[in-house]
Design an enzyme around this catalytic site. Structure first.
Site, PDB file in Angstrom:
ATOM      1  N   GLY A  39      24.564  98.946  65.889  1.00 29.65           N
ATOM      2  CA  GLY A  39      23.996  98.905  64.548  1.00 29.65           C
ATOM      3  C   GLY A  39      24.991  98.374  63.539  1.00 29.65           C
ATOM      4  N   GLY A  41      25.719  97.989  58.984  1.00 26.30           N
ATOM      5  CA  GLY A  41      25.355  98.244  57.601  1.00 26.30           C
ATOM      6  C   GLY A  41      25.924  97.137  56.734  1.00 26.30           C
ATOM      7  N   GLY A  42      25.964  97.377  55.441  1.00 26.91           N
ATOM      8  CA  GLY A  42      26.441  96.353  54.529  1.00 26.91           C
ATOM      9  C   GLY A  42      27.926  96.076  54.660  1.00 26.91           C
ATOM     10  CG  MET A  43      30.538  98.510  53.199  1.00 22.69           C
ATOM     11  SD  MET A  43      31.393  97.377  52.098  1.00 22.69           S
ATOM     12  CE  MET A  43      30.991  98.119  50.513  1.00 22.69           C
ATOM     13  CB  VAL A  46      29.419 100.585  65.211  1.00 21.85           C
ATOM     14  CG1 VAL A  46      30.092 101.374  66.329  1.00 21.85           C
ATOM     15  CG2 VAL A  46      29.955 101.039  63.850  1.00 21.85           C
ATOM     16  CE  LYS A  73      33.216 101.355  59.949  1.00 22.42           C
ATOM     17  NZ  LYS A  73      33.388 102.633  59.219  1.00 22.42           N
ATOM     18  CG  ASP A 179      28.669 107.886  52.075  1.00 22.59           C
ATOM     19  OD1 ASP A 179      27.751 108.407  51.397  1.00 22.59           O
ATOM     20  OD2 ASP A 179      28.531 106.827  52.697  1.00 22.59           O
TER      21      ASP A 179
END
Length: 524
Positions: A39, A41-43, A46, A73, A179
């Site tokens: 998967g 995300g924006g940053m 992984v 990652k 977070d």
């Protein structure tokens, strides 16, 4: 062939578009073979990978075995948000992301807890930074809640107990995660809870670099503390608020302020008092109602530290030998608490230690006081030059034993504790240092003569200095003022000792107060 990206600054649009993107079968640094995307995300994204060659540079914190599966990652250089920026803005944003990514690797290497993914290695592959870490197989807490709400209370508390333990480890450094939310909490196949994604975590040292400009709020909507919404400096109690939001959802199946269609979510987090969890779920003990409401206090100073959260929750959670909760869940987060012996222990390097005991035939060895005194002298020399080393670390290992064997009134016991605490403080382990200083104040200092009053004032100043790292300014103000009053009533030589430490802590406090008072400060 993919062009290697050697510089991030000044990258033109074409070379930016051609930056390395991980793919199945890629071999990262000759060590990790990518097998499956897990998967992105924006940053970051992984990948699952297989370790094919341990390498001579393997991290010292682990025994490395060829063939194990790991998570790798990568920092994303190809996100849509970066494409939308102009060349200069993109270069600046990439520099910030790289710096934050490197800091994440450093933090993971320093955090040693089964509830935090441990670091295996880090580096850069074709210009793209990566972190290799333990692969956590299981489900996210978000998925777990979606499948199993409402949870049995024992299950909810078991998740919270494990979260608190991992968070307490981070706060000891101190590091604030910033977070905490269900997608960033994993439950592995054996039921163990693991905190992941320290990508925006921040050390709370006064000298920690900030990477976020004014106007940039980090964290996730619905789980942000009021001070995050107001772009103020985070503290360890910031995590406690986010933890409170997650715990509320564990108990009730809903966050304290649901997202829904309510456009006033920010205002609710800032100003509205949440209802006790027992309003939405039956059978919640009053002690947990009270704890959750305190965790969700609007003012950080009114929230309990995570150590207190753990102390309240642990006796209420599952105990060894308890039956499985009903209804069953898979995975079962109560298993590590009900059957702790079933989980294989992690291996760590065994610390080397000097021979500090004197053997007697047929009897258990006892501590050699002369050897301990010499160790104290060595540690005090290290501390005097501001470089605590092996001797100071060994005092920390001995602290509990000397008190157990020699009691609380022997001066050498207090000397060991003081050296251990000073060494930890200088090394940046403020949470552990504060606990030792508090132990000196609470159980090892006796009497009320001038020398005792002076040492007590210094110890309390050091506690305040450690708590400053957690953003607890009010306690430091009180300690500095109290030390000044104490010094005024002491003989000159002792007063000079207290005043020296008082001025040192006061300077740090003044810097923190100035920083906290600035508008819109939201460092990373």
């Amino acid at each position: 062939m993919v062009r290697e990206a050697k510089e991030l600054r000044g990258v033109d649009a074409d070379s930016y578009a051609e930056m390395y993107r991980p793919g199945t079968g890629d071999l990262i640094d000759g060590r990790y073979e990518l097998t499956e995307s897990l998967g992105k995300g924006g940053m970051a994204q992984v990948w699952r990978a297989r370790e094919v060659f341990p390498g001579h540079e393997a991290p010292e914190i682990h025994e490395v075995s060829a063939g194990r599966e790991v998570a790798v990652k990568f920092l994303r250089h190809d996100s849509e948000a970066l494409y939308a920026l102009g060349p200069e803005e993109r270069a600046a944003e990439l520099a910030v992301r790289n710096a934050r990514f490197r800091r994440e690797a450093t933090l993971l290497g320093a955090l040693d807890h089964p509830g935090i993914t441990e670091l295996y290695g880090s580096g850069s592959h074709r210009g793209v930074p990566y972190i290799a870490m333990r692969l956590v197989t299981g489900v996210s807490l978000r998925t777990f809640l979606d499948e199993h709400t409402p949870l049995p209370s024992a299950t909810a508390i078991a998740v919270a107990v494990q979260m608190a333990g991992a968070l307490a480890c981070a706060h000891t450094l101190p590091v604030v995660h910033r977070d905490l939310k269900p997608p960033n909490i994993m439950i592995d196949d054996e039921g163990a809870v693991v905190l992941i994604d320290f990508g925006i975590a921040k050390p709370l040292r006064a000298d920690a670099t900030r990477y976020t400009a004014h106007g940039s709020t980090l964290g996730t909507r619905g789980y942000l503390a009021p001070e995050q919404l107001l772009e103020r400096e985070p503290t360890a109690r910031t995590d406690v608020y986010c933890f409170g939001c997650v715990f509320y959802e564990l108990l009730t199946g809903r966050p304290p302020f649901p997202l829904g269609a309510d456009s006033g979510l920010t205002e609710r987090h800032l100003y509205e008092e949440p209802l006790p969890p027992s309003v939405y779920a039956a059978g919640i003990p009053e002690a947990i109602d009270d704890l959750v409401i305190r965790m969700l206090a609007k003012q950080p100073g009114q929230r309990p530290p995570v150590d207190e959260v753990l102390a309240v929750l642990a006796p209420l959670g599952p105990r060894p030998g308890d039956p499985e909760p009903r209804p069953r869940t898979h995975p079962d987060p109560t298993t590590p608490l009900r059957r702790p012996a079933d989980r294989a222990p992690r291996t760590h390097r065994a610390p080397t230690a000097p021979r500090l005991t004197s053997p007697v035939a047929g009897e258990e060895e006892w501590l050699d006081a002369r050897a301990v005194e010499l160790l104290c002298t060595r540690a005090e020399t290290e501390i005097a030059v501001g470089e605590p080393g092996d001797a100071a670390g060994r005092l920390h290992e001995l602290a509990q034993r000397v008190r157990r064997e020699w009691g609380t009134r022997r001066p050498l016991v207090r000397r060991v504790w003081r050296g251990a605490a000073d060494g930890l403080r200088l090394a940046g382990d403020f949470g552990s240092a504060a606990r030792l200083y508090q132990g000196i104040d609470g159980t090892l200092l006796h009497g009320d003569g001038p020398a005792e009053r002076a040492e007590r004032a210094v110890v309390r100043l050091r506690v305040a200095e450690c708590r400053l790292a957690f953003g607890e300014l009010d306690a430091a103000v009180f300690a500095v003022d109290a030390a000044g009053r104490t010094a005024a009533g002491l003989p000159r030589e002792l007063a000079v000792q207290v005043e020296s430490v008082r001025r040192e802590v006061d300077a740090q406090l003044s810097a923190r107060l100035a920083d906290a008072g600035g508008p819109g400060r939201a460092g990373v």
